[in-house]
Motif scaffolding. Structure first.
Motif, mmCIF file in Angstrom:
data_model
loop_
_atom_site.group_PDB
_atom_site.id
_atom_site.type_symbol
_atom_site.label_atom_id
_atom_site.label_comp_id
_atom_site.label_asym_id
_atom_site.label_seq_id
_atom_site.Cartn_x
_atom_site.Cartn_y
_atom_site.Cartn_z
ATOM 1 N N ALA A 1 0.850 -1.187 0.000
ATOM 2 C CA ALA A 1 0.000 0.000 0.000
ATOM 3 C C ALA A 1 0.884 1.234 0.000
ATOM 4 O O ALA A 1 2.018 1.192 0.464
ATOM 5 C CB ALA A 1 -0.899 0.013 1.228
ATOM 6 N N CYS A 2 0.387 2.311 -0.553
ATOM 7 C CA CYS A 2 1.127 3.571 -0.506
ATOM 8 C C CYS A 2 0.128 4.721 -0.470
ATOM 9 O O CYS A 2 -1.050 4.551 -0.764
ATOM 10 C CB CYS A 2 2.084 3.703 -1.688
ATOM 11 N N GLY A 3 0.618 5.877 -0.122
ATOM 12 C CA GLY A 3 -0.218 7.063 -0.071
ATOM 13 C C GLY A 3 0.260 8.095 -1.074
ATOM 14 O O GLY A 3 1.290 7.940 -1.706
ATOM 15 N N VAL A 4 -0.520 9.132 -1.217
ATOM 16 C CA VAL A 4 -0.164 10.232 -2.108
ATOM 17 C C VAL A 4 -0.048 11.483 -1.251
ATOM 18 O O VAL A 4 -0.970 11.808 -0.500
ATOM 19 C CB VAL A 4 -1.249 10.433 -3.193
ATOM 20 N N CYS A 5 1.090 12.159 -1.353
ATOM 21 C CA CYS A 5 1.249 13.396 -0.586
ATOM 22 C C CYS A 5 0.783 14.583 -1.443
ATOM 23 O O CYS A 5 0.618 14.479 -2.649
ATOM 24 C CB CYS A 5 2.688 13.570 -0.120
ATOM 25 N N ARG A 6 0.566 15.685 -0.799
ATOM 26 C CA ARG A 6 0.069 16.875 -1.507
ATOM 27 C C ARG A 6 1.059 17.318 -2.582
ATOM 28 O O ARG A 6 0.655 17.799 -3.642
ATOM 29 C CB ARG A 6 -0.201 18.001 -0.510
ATOM 30 N N THR A 7 2.363 17.149 -2.351
ATOM 31 C CA THR A 7 3.367 17.518 -3.356
ATOM 32 C C THR A 7 3.163 16.711 -4.632
ATOM 33 O O THR A 7 3.282 17.241 -5.737
ATOM 34 C CB THR A 7 4.788 17.305 -2.809
ATOM 35 N N ASP A 8 2.833 15.421 -4.505
ATOM 36 C CA ASP A 8 2.556 14.601 -5.684
ATOM 37 C C ASP A 8 1.399 15.194 -6.488
ATOM 38 O O ASP A 8 1.425 15.231 -7.717
ATOM 39 C CB ASP A 8 2.207 13.168 -5.289
ATOM 40 N N LEU A 9 0.382 15.650 -5.801
ATOM 41 C CA LEU A 9 -0.773 16.229 -6.483
ATOM 42 C C LEU A 9 -0.405 17.538 -7.173
ATOM 43 O O LEU A 9 -0.909 17.833 -8.258
ATOM 44 C CB LEU A 9 -1.920 16.436 -5.494
ATOM 45 N N HIS A 10 0.494 18.335 -6.574
ATOM 46 C CA HIS A 10 0.965 19.557 -7.226
ATOM 47 C C HIS A 10 1.690 19.223 -8.521
ATOM 48 O O HIS A 10 1.554 19.914 -9.526
ATOM 49 C CB HIS A 10 1.903 20.346 -6.308
#
Length: 49
Positions: free
Chosen positions: A34-43
């Motif tokens: 499993a992994c998550g997405v940080c806000r920087t990835d979305l930027h």
């Protein structure tokens, strides 16, 4: 190996099948469950960075 790939800024991520990496001497292959997405990835996806 399943991955989500950013092919173009501002476009949705694309589900992609990639070849399994082969570890070199002194390296290990780690299976991620499993992994998550940080806000920087979305930027990055949005082209803000």
């Amino acid at each position: 190996m399943h991955a989500m790939v950013l092919e173009e800024v501002g476009k949705p991520l694309v589900p992609t099948e990639l070849p399994r990496p082969r570890p070199q001497p002194g390296q290990v292959l780690v299976k991620i469950l499993a992994c998550g997405v940080c806000r920087t990835d979305l930027h990055v996806v949005d082209g803000e960075l």
